[in-house]
Every structure is written in C-alpha cells, then in structure tokens.
Design a protein around this motif. Structure first.
Motif, PDB file in Angstrom:
ATOM      1  N   GLN A 134      14.177   8.866  -7.937  1.00 39.86           N
ATOM      2  CA  GLN A 134      13.203   9.857  -7.481  1.00 39.86           C
ATOM      3  C   GLN A 134      13.733  11.271  -7.649  1.00 39.86           C
ATOM      4  O   GLN A 134      13.020  12.166  -8.091  1.00 39.86           O
ATOM      5  N   ILE A 135      15.006  11.461  -7.341  1.00 44.92           N
ATOM      6  CA  ILE A 135      15.598  12.806  -7.438  1.00 44.92           C
ATOM      7  C   ILE A 135      15.589  13.303  -8.880  1.00 44.92           C
ATOM      8  O   ILE A 135      15.259  14.459  -9.156  1.00 44.92           O
ATOM      9  N   ASP A 136      15.936  12.417  -9.824  1.00 45.82           N
ATOM     10  CA  ASP A 136      15.995  12.807 -11.237  1.00 45.82           C
ATOM     11  C   ASP A 136      14.621  13.133 -11.799  1.00 45.82           C
ATOM     12  O   ASP A 136      14.517  13.780 -12.847  1.00 45.82           O
ATOM     13  N   ASN A 137      13.579  12.692 -11.141  1.00 44.48           N
ATOM     14  CA  ASN A 137      12.218  12.924 -11.636  1.00 44.48           C
ATOM     15  C   ASN A 137      11.422  13.835 -10.709  1.00 44.48           C
ATOM     16  O   ASN A 137      10.194  13.816 -10.714  1.00 44.48           O
ATOM     17  N   ALA A 138      12.149  14.632  -9.912  1.00 44.34           N
ATOM     18  CA  ALA A 138      11.476  15.463  -8.913  1.00 44.34           C
ATOM     19  C   ALA A 138      10.815  16.687  -9.526  1.00 44.34           C
ATOM     20  O   ALA A 138       9.920  17.267  -8.924  1.00 44.34           O
ATOM     21  N   GLY A 139      11.251  17.093 -10.720  1.00 46.27           N
ATOM     22  CA  GLY A 139      10.668  18.276 -11.341  1.00 46.27           C
ATOM     23  C   GLY A 139       9.201  18.084 -11.664  1.00 46.27           C
ATOM     24  O   GLY A 139       8.713  16.966 -11.858  1.00 46.27           O
ATOM     25  N   GLN A 140       8.479  19.192 -11.732  1.00 43.03           N
ATOM     26  CA  GLN A 140       7.047  19.114 -11.967  1.00 43.03           C
ATOM     27  C   GLN A 140       6.706  18.444 -13.288  1.00 43.03           C
ATOM     28  O   GLN A 140       5.724  17.727 -13.399  1.00 43.03           O
ATOM     29  N   ASP A 141       7.558  18.650 -14.309  1.00 41.14           N
ATOM     30  CA  ASP A 141       7.270  18.093 -15.621  1.00 41.14           C
ATOM     31  C   ASP A 141       7.509  16.587 -15.663  1.00 41.14           C
ATOM     32  O   ASP A 141       6.953  15.883 -16.503  1.00 41.14           O
ATOM     33  N   ASN A 167       7.527  14.559 -12.608  1.00 41.49           N
ATOM     34  CA  ASN A 167       7.001  13.866 -11.433  1.00 41.49           C
ATOM     35  C   ASN A 167       5.757  13.040 -11.759  1.00 41.49           C
ATOM     36  O   ASN A 167       5.576  11.927 -11.256  1.00 41.49           O
ATOM     37  N   GLU A 168       4.900  13.591 -12.621  1.00 40.65           N
ATOM     38  CA  GLU A 168       3.662  12.869 -12.957  1.00 40.65           C
ATOM     39  C   GLU A 168       3.973  11.544 -13.651  1.00 40.65           C
ATOM     40  O   GLU A 168       3.375  10.507 -13.334  1.00 40.65           O
ATOM     41  N   LYS A 169       4.923  11.577 -14.587  1.00 38.24           N
ATOM     42  CA  LYS A 169       5.297  10.338 -15.280  1.00 38.24           C
ATOM     43  C   LYS A 169       5.959   9.368 -14.309  1.00 38.24           C
ATOM     44  O   LYS A 169       5.731   8.154 -14.372  1.00 38.24           O
ATOM     45  N   TYR A 170       6.794   9.895 -13.412  1.00 38.65           N
ATOM     46  CA  TYR A 170       7.439   9.055 -12.396  1.00 38.65           C
ATOM     47  C   TYR A 170       6.395   8.316 -11.559  1.00 38.65           C
ATOM     48  O   TYR A 170       6.476   7.092 -11.367  1.00 38.65           O
ATOM     49  N   ARG A 171       5.399   9.035 -11.088  1.00 37.01           N
ATOM     50  CA  ARG A 171       4.369   8.401 -10.254  1.00 37.01           C
ATOM     51  C   ARG A 171       3.540   7.418 -11.070  1.00 37.01           C
ATOM     52  O   ARG A 171       3.145   6.346 -10.579  1.00 37.01           O
ATOM     53  N   ARG A 172       3.306   7.761 -12.331  1.00 33.94           N
ATOM     54  CA  ARG A 172       2.538   6.851 -13.191  1.00 33.94           C
ATOM     55  C   ARG A 172       3.315   5.567 -13.443  1.00 33.94           C
ATOM     56  O   ARG A 172       2.749   4.463 -13.423  1.00 33.94           O
ATOM     57  N   ASP A 173       4.624   5.683 -13.673  1.00 42.30           N
ATOM     58  CA  ASP A 173       5.448   4.500 -13.909  1.00 42.30           C
ATOM     59  C   ASP A 173       5.502   3.607 -12.671  1.00 42.30           C
ATOM     60  O   ASP A 173       5.485   2.375 -12.770  1.00 42.30           O
ATOM     61  N   ILE A 174       5.571   4.214 -11.498  1.00 43.47           N
ATOM     62  CA  ILE A 174       5.621   3.434 -10.256  1.00 43.47           C
ATOM     63  C   ILE A 174       4.295   2.705 -10.039  1.00 43.47           C
ATOM     64  O   ILE A 174       4.266   1.507  -9.752  1.00 43.47           O
ATOM     65  N   LYS A 210       0.804  -1.210   0.000  1.00 46.21           N
ATOM     66  CA  LYS A 210       0.000   0.000   0.000  1.00 46.21           C
ATOM     67  C   LYS A 210       0.846   1.272   0.000  1.00 46.21           C
ATOM     68  O   LYS A 210       0.429   2.293  -0.539  1.00 46.21           O
ATOM     69  N   GLU A 211       2.025   1.205   0.648  1.00 43.03           N
ATOM     70  CA  GLU A 211       2.860   2.409   0.748  1.00 43.03           C
ATOM     71  C   GLU A 211       4.295   2.084   0.359  1.00 43.03           C
ATOM     72  O   GLU A 211       4.848   1.064   0.782  1.00 43.03           O
ATOM     73  N   LEU A 212       4.887   2.957  -0.445  1.00 42.85           N
ATOM     74  CA  LEU A 212       6.267   2.808  -0.893  1.00 42.85           C
ATOM     75  C   LEU A 212       6.968   4.154  -0.775  1.00 42.85           C
ATOM     76  O   LEU A 212       6.427   5.185  -1.204  1.00 42.85           O
ATOM     77  N   VAL A 213       8.173   4.157  -0.187  1.00 39.80           N
ATOM     78  CA  VAL A 213       8.972   5.381  -0.047  1.00 39.80           C
ATOM     79  C   VAL A 213      10.258   5.211  -0.840  1.00 39.80           C
ATOM     80  O   VAL A 213      11.040   4.297  -0.575  1.00 39.80           O
ATOM     81  N   LEU A 214      10.482   6.096  -1.814  1.00 39.96           N
ATOM     82  CA  LEU A 214      11.674   6.070  -2.651  1.00 39.96           C
ATOM     83  C   LEU A 214      12.457   7.378  -2.589  1.00 39.96           C
ATOM     84  O   LEU A 214      13.419   7.550  -3.338  1.00 39.96           O
ATOM     85  N   THR A 215      12.047   8.301  -1.740  1.00 39.14           N
ATOM     86  CA  THR A 215      12.729   9.595  -1.672  1.00 39.14           C
ATOM     87  C   THR A 215      14.206   9.408  -1.358  1.00 39.14           C
ATOM     88  O   THR A 215      14.591   8.540  -0.564  1.00 39.14           O
ATOM     89  N   GLY A 216      15.025  10.227  -2.004  1.00 43.53           N
ATOM     90  CA  GLY A 216      16.458  10.161  -1.779  1.00 43.53           C
ATOM     91  C   GLY A 216      17.190   9.209  -2.695  1.00 43.53           C
ATOM     92  O   GLY A 216      18.417   9.139  -2.665  1.00 43.53           O
ATOM     93  N   ASN A 217      16.461   8.467  -3.533  1.00 43.35           N
ATOM     94  CA  ASN A 217      17.091   7.611  -4.538  1.00 43.35           C
ATOM     95  C   ASN A 217      17.241   8.401  -5.835  1.00 43.35           C
ATOM     96  O   ASN A 217      16.410   9.265  -6.154  1.00 43.35           O
ATOM     97  N   PRO A 218      18.282   8.106  -6.635  1.00 45.36           N
ATOM     98  CA  PRO A 218      18.434   8.824  -7.911  1.00 45.36           C
ATOM     99  C   PRO A 218      17.193   8.765  -8.797  1.00 45.36           C
ATOM    100  O   PRO A 218      16.872   9.734  -9.478  1.00 45.36           O
TER     101      PRO A 218
END
Length: 524
Positions: free
Chosen positions: A171-178, A180-187, A161-169
């Motif tokens: 997540q960091i490489d996909n932190a920008g607003q443009d 982040n949405e794709k990052y969350r969709r891929d996860i 139910k919950e996954l934390v990936l903050t601080g991994n490359p």
C-alpha cells in the motif's frame, strides 16, 4: 466467556487459551472497522462507534465476533510462535482453524501489527471463508502476488466487504496519486465483493433509474429483454479466398466421417491435436428440452470420449501427466487419436445455417497462417444422436513437394483443437437477433411462427444447389439470405448482390425499389 465446554488439555487447549486471552480480547490498534451489519461506505451513528482506545471485547456482547492477534508475549506464554517466525505459518493455521469453530461465526477479523506476509494467510480463506471485514494493517505484505494467497482460493472470501491494507509495503509503495488508482483496481479485481478499501468506499457501477418507493418494495424483476441490441452476423471470412476454405472443409469432413486415415496427408509432421469433451448440458439446451425431445439423445454416452483422452482442463486439473499425454504431437499421433474416437457424420451438404465459420490471417512464426474456427453439429455413428462441436484450426499454405501438396491439399494443419459438446442447436449463431436469454420450446415455436413468413427457408432445386455450391462460402451465405428475404432465385440474388458490391443491406434496399418490375422468372 465461551458457551461451549472448555477443551481438554493439550496443544489444542493451549491454542484455545491463547485465543481466549488474545483472540477475543481485541485492542483496536488498527484502523476502525465496521461490524458486518454496518452499511457499506458509511459509519454508524455516534452512539455505536467503537472507541479508538483499547478495550476488552466479549464474544457475548458482539453480534459478529471480532478476532485479533495481539502481543507476541501472550503467544510465547502459550507456546505459539508469532506468525513472523519460521513456524508462524503452522501456528497461524491452528488459530484460524480454531476460530472456525467459534459460534457465532467470525465475521470481523483484525490481524494488524503482526509482521504477517502473504504466506501466513494461505489457509485463512479456507477456515474463515465468510469473513465480511478484514484488517491486515501494518504488516509486511509487499506485493499483489502475496495477496493471491487469499484471492486465488476458489470460492473463498466471497462475502468480504471491507479490507484494510494501510501500513503494508504494497500500500505504501502505491500511495502516490499516479499509482493509487491502479492499486485499488488490482485489489478490487482480486476481491470482487469489496465495498470499502483502506477506509475509502469503492465506487460502484450503477445505472440511473427509479428506485423502490418504499423499503418494503418488491425485489426488482429480472431483465425481460430476450435479445441483444446488435444482430448476430453471418460467417466471416477475410484475407483469404473463400474457395480455399470451402474446399478444405468439405474434403476434411468427408474424410473425417468416412476414412480418417486419409487425413494423415493434411496434418503437418509437427502438428498438434487435442480434443475436449464438455459433458455439461448448456442452460439454453436444458430449457429447450433437446435431451428429452430428440429421438436418440438418451442413447448417447460419454464413455468412449472420456476414455479417448479428453483434454478438458477443468477435469484434468493439476494432473500434469494427463494434460501432457492428451496433447498429440505429430501427424501420426494425431491420426491415431482421431481413429480411436467415435464415428461422426457431418451434414455438410445440408442446411448451411447449421454451421458457422470465421477465418482470418494470423502471424505464424516468420510467416502468415490462417485461423479457422467452425461451430456446428454432427450425428454420432451408432447412437445416431446429435452433438454440437467447436473446432479451431491453424492452417498454413502447403509447400511445393510436400506430402499435403502431392495429395491435392492447398493447406496443411498446424494445430487442431476440437471441443465436443451436448447438442444445443444452431440458434446461437443464427444471423439476426441475438438471444441473451433461453426461450422455452413453446416460446421458441411462437417466435418462429411469427417470423416464418419473412425468413422461411427457401427450397432450392438441384440446379440452384449446384449454383450455390460453386459460390465461395462468404458470398454463398449472402446469396441465401437474399433468397430468404426476397424469394429471389439464386441467379437473380447473385445479380442483385454483385450489382451492389455484395452489400446485403444495399442489395435488399435495391430489391425493394425494383421488385414491382421483376418478372415471375426472377423468383423461386
């Protein structure tokens, strides 16, 4: 601390001691995660929130154990290498395996700040498939591909139910607003049960509607609709003369049923052929009881089909040689495989609704080919039981002087894929309301009785059958539908359709306007 006896000395005892000293004494150094009993998307009341300060956690004090890998010094002290070292993959697997044996089961797992890469997690889902909360904060996971070590394990982590990936490359490489949405969709496409990612709730798709009035309300009833809101259409042929398709199928299936060696002429010298036996009884067929109600179904056997080189990739799995050998390349090899399979009888002159076909042009190398798919049924020779099938052909025009052209074929087969299935009737592609739930035999009979007056299959005399046979396939289906709905004979049905540009709805509407002026000769 443990309710079970202390294990005997040895490597297992060393690892267990490390778990005792490190795994069950977790420092909350990473993002605060919920217990498995928390409601998704929210936090507990203040009296239940864990402190952000490091503290000792005893397994007996938790309803869902929390496991954490901590200081490398502790691991070294117990002869276990940190997961970031070359031997870390094996040591991580040992820790995950021992964690599997804890009681109650581990539901919340913190692996933060351990320099982990994806490869270190490849056995996590195998040993701990029921994890609800997982923190991988501040590790070294660089790409989505590394997460596939977790996500690609079939049937694993279905309760996460919950996954934390903050601080991994990743997540960091996909932190920008443009990004982040794709990052969350891929996860979320990899972990479909997720409700919270990086401490942010995942938007859930929901439909507005009244909810239960009380917490004790009964579970929601299953959907009651039995049909899809869009009707199933008839066979679809475009971009090619229907007569070419019709002639090919009639001649092909006649040879398929009587003398398969003659098909050597229609296969391209470099053609590919494969067949797959799907032995699973479809849910709809099981509900309708075809296997037990039809006279010869229990006489059928899959032995000869499976022995003939079925290319069902779910059965073949990772057996590369078997997958390669079951793909037949070249006309001679294709015919040899066809001849070895059980005999068939396709009732191509029978009721047309028992077959459905779609055909349209496709790119083929530098030219254009034709994709032709056929769904239908045949009788297996010997057992005389029915089987359903799907067949996909890729065709191209037969060149002048070719073996196919010299033997009267307008097209050659470039690719032939044949799937043989347990019989499930032709209702799936019957024009009209599209069933989305299986009906029992009694429900099906009641439905058929209610619509029989409107859709009664017309009976054609020999002259009408001959007239139908001369009509190209797509127009023929329209003519039959007009005859069904209006009881017009073939000649008047053709006139009605041709006068309305072969538009079925317009033709029916036109008939309703003039039916009172038609003589008895216009009807069946």
């Amino acid at each position: 601390m443990f309710s079970s006896p202390t294990p005997a000395p040895g490597s297992r005892a060393i690892a267990t001691n490390a778990l005792r000293n490190a795994g069950l004494i977790g420092a909350d150094r990473d993002a605060t995660m919920r217990d498995a009993t928390d409601k998704p998307g929210g936090r507990k009341a203040s009296s239940r929130i864990r402190s952000h300060r490091p503290r000792v956690i005893d397994i007996k004090d938790l309803r869902t154990p929390r496991l954490s890998l901590i200081d490398e010094e502790i691991l070294k002290k117990n002869n276990l290498s940190p997961p970031s070292y070359n031997s870390g993959v094996k040591d991580a697997a040992v820790i995950f395996k021992l964690a599997k044996e804890l009681t109650p089961k581990v539901k919340t797992l913190s692996l933060g700040n351990n320099k982990l890469q994806g490869i270190h997690l490849q056995l996590l889902s195998h040993y701990l498939p029921d994890l609800v909360n997982l923190s991988l904060q501040n590790n070294n996971i660089r790409s989505m591909k590394e997460l596939d070590y977790l996500a690609s394990r079939r049937g694993r982590l279905l309760s996460l139910k919950e996954l934390v990936l903050t601080g991994n490359p990743v997540q960091i490489d996909n932190a920008g607003q443009d990004r982040n949405e794709k990052y969350r969709r891929d996860i979320t496409s990899r972990f479909t049960s997720l409700e919270v990612l990086d401490q942010v709730a995942i938007a859930q798709i929901a439909f507005d509607g009244p909810g239960p009035s009380t917490a004790s309300a009964a579970a929601a009833a299953k959907p009651s609709a039995s049909t899809f809101p869009v009707d199933m259409g008839p066979s679809f042929i475009t971009g090619v003369d229907g007569g070419i398709v019709s002639n090919f199928l009639v001649r092909f299936f006649n040879a398929m049923d009587t003398q398969r060696n003659l098909l050597l002429n229609v296969y391209d010298p470099n053609a590919t052929f494969s067949f797959s036996a799907n032995t699973t009884i479809a849910a709809r067929a099981r509900v309708q009881g075809f296997h037990s109600s039809l006279p010869n179904q229990k006489k059928l056997s899959w032995t000869d089909w499976l022995a003939g080189g079925s290319r069902n990739l779910q059965r073949v799995g990772t057996d590369f040689d078997r997958a390669l050998n079951s793909l037949h390349v070249g006309a001679e090899d294709a015919i040899k495989a066809l001849v070895a399979l059980p005999g068939t009888k396709h009732d191509i002159t029978g009721p047309p609704e028992k077959f459905c076909l779609d055909s349209f042009p496709v790119l083929l190398g530098q030219g254009t080919g034709l994709l032709l798919t056929v769904h239908g049924q045949f009788t297996e020779v010997g057992a005389e039981g029915l089987r359903s099938f799907d067949r996909s052909f890729v065709l191209m025009p037969a060149s002048e002087g070719s073996r196919a052209k010299s033997n009267g074929w307008d097209v050659v087969i470039v690719s032939d894929q044949w799937t043989v299935r347990v019989y499930s009737s032709h209702e799936a592609w019957k024009p009209g309301p599209l069933l989305v739930q299986a009906l029992s035999r009694e429900e099906q009979q009641a439905q058929n009785a209610a619509s029989s007056a409107a859709l009664q299959q017309p009976t054609f005399d020999q002259q009408s059958q001959a007239a139908l046979a001369a009509i190209p396939e797509p127009q023929r289906n329209l003519v039959i539908q007009v005859c069904q709905k209006t009881r017009l004979n073939v000649r008047f049905a053709v006139d009605c359709l041709s006068g309305n540009e072969w538009d079925l709805n317009r033709a029916i509407a036109n008939f309703e306007q003039v039916k009172s002026t038609l003589s008895r000769d216009a009807f069946l």
